[in-house]
Design an enzyme around this catalytic site. Structure first.
Site, PDB file in Angstrom:
ATOM      1  N   LYS A   1       0.836  -1.202   0.000  1.00  0.00           N
ATOM      2  CA  LYS A   1       0.000   0.000   0.000  1.00  0.00           C
ATOM      3  C   LYS A   1       0.873   1.255   0.000  1.00  0.00           C
ATOM      4  CE  LYS A   1      -3.374   2.450   2.874  1.00  0.00           C
ATOM      5  NZ  LYS A   1      -2.496   3.621   3.086  1.00  0.00           N
TER       6      LYS A   1
ATOM      7  N   LYS B   1       7.542   1.658   1.848  1.00  0.00           N
ATOM      8  CA  LYS B   1       8.187   0.730   0.910  1.00  0.00           C
ATOM      9  C   LYS B   1       9.549   1.233   0.446  1.00  0.00           C
ATOM     10  CE  LYS B   1       5.684  -0.049  -2.806  1.00  0.00           C
ATOM     11  NZ  LYS B   1       5.431   1.286  -2.496  1.00  0.00           N
TER      12      LYS B   1
ATOM     13  N   LYS C   1       7.093   9.517  -9.587  1.00  0.00           N
ATOM     14  CA  LYS C   1       7.639  10.529  -8.670  1.00  0.00           C
ATOM     15  C   LYS C   1       9.155  10.474  -8.598  1.00  0.00           C
ATOM     16  CE  LYS C   1       5.520   9.607  -4.811  1.00  0.00           C
ATOM     17  NZ  LYS C   1       4.886   8.309  -5.154  1.00  0.00           N
TER      18      LYS C   1
ATOM     19  N   ASP D   1       0.013  -0.108  -4.533  1.00  0.00           N
ATOM     20  CA  ASP D   1      -0.541  -1.459  -4.606  1.00  0.00           C
ATOM     21  C   ASP D   1      -1.106  -1.751  -5.988  1.00  0.00           C
ATOM     22  OD1 ASP D   1      -2.576   0.351  -4.427  1.00  0.00           O
ATOM     23  OD2 ASP D   1      -3.751  -0.720  -2.931  1.00  0.00           O
TER      24      ASP D   1
END
Length: 252
Positions: A9, A14, A40, A127
């Site tokens: 998510k 992460k 990004k 995700d």
């Protein structure tokens, strides 16, 4: 060359976790490449002191057929090889198509052969497991997928969806599920929830990371805690996690 992809998510930590794994593996003597698969292009900032690296798509647009491996790769701390796929301006174009194009360029231009990494880590946007964001799961890219989750309901739900997508893809040459990485948020019954998810997905919790105020403090300095606070106990958690992932990947 071992190739591992990390999903979970958005906001679960992460990129932070993958960057810490990269440093911990580099400390073990491995030549590590980290590829951020997000428009990004901020996956590797903790490895470059906050400096932006030129994205693969930017470089391809500027150099086209003259593109070379060292145009796409920037060396970060601990000699970690940093790459960012990049992508279109939000609202313009398909971000998933950008990931496909960038990963194809990294491969077709010979970056893996040129740099010869021992381990490649793919840090994949949120995700999303459709279109281009499933690319790291496909044949010839990642051998294993690791799903990051906390015990928060939305994180568990996202992790379950990713696990189901992997199960749907099995038999088509996609990566296997390496396991779950539990990123603690100190919610009620957190471990029990993630253990139940692991059982549902027929996998296990590979490792855990405690919630620590030192992680955001290190991020303010654009460093991993392994570099900012090397003697703290949280650093050993990341090192143990790296060792656990390493053992799992050796078994493939």
């Amino acid at each position: 060359m071992r190739q591992l992809a990390f999903y979970g998510k958005g906001g679960i930590g992460k990129s932070t976790t993958v960057s810490h794994l990269a440093v911990a593996l580099a400390e073990r003597g491995f030549r590590v490449m980290q590829i951020g698969c997000d428009p990004k292009a901020d996956s590797t900032t903790l490895l470059t002191g906050g400096k932006s690296v030129p994205t693969v798509l930017e470089q391809f647009k500027a150099k086209n057929s003259a593109l070379k491996p060292d145009d796409m790769i920037t060396e970060g701390s601990h000699a970690i090889l940093c790459a960012e796929t990049g992508g279109p301006t939000p609202g313009v174009g398909c971000a998933g198509r950008g990931v496909i194009t960038a990963l194809d360029l990294i491969r077709s231009k010979g970056a893996y052969e040129y740099y010869k990494p021992d381990i490649v880590l793919y840090d994949v946007l949120g995700d999303v497991v459709c279109g281009g964001f499933s690319m790291p799961m496909r044949r010839g890219y990642a051998d294993q997928v690791y799903i990051l989750t906390s015990g928060e309901n939305m994180a568990v739900h996202a992790a379950a969806n990713i696990g189901m997508a992997l199960d749907h893809f099995k038999g088509r040459g996609y990566a296997s599920l390496g396991g779950l990485l539990l990123i603690h948020r100190d919610v009620k019954h957190e471990k029990e929830k993630v253990l139940e998810l692991a059982s549902d997905l027929n996998t296990e919790i590979v490792g855990e990371i405690s919630r620590s105020p030192l992680v955001p403090e290190a991020e303010e300095a654009m460093k991993t805690v392994l570099d900012a606070f090397p003697g703290e106990s949280i650093c050993e958690e990341y090192r143990r996690l790296a060792d656990a992932v390493l053992r799992r990947s050796e078994a493939v």
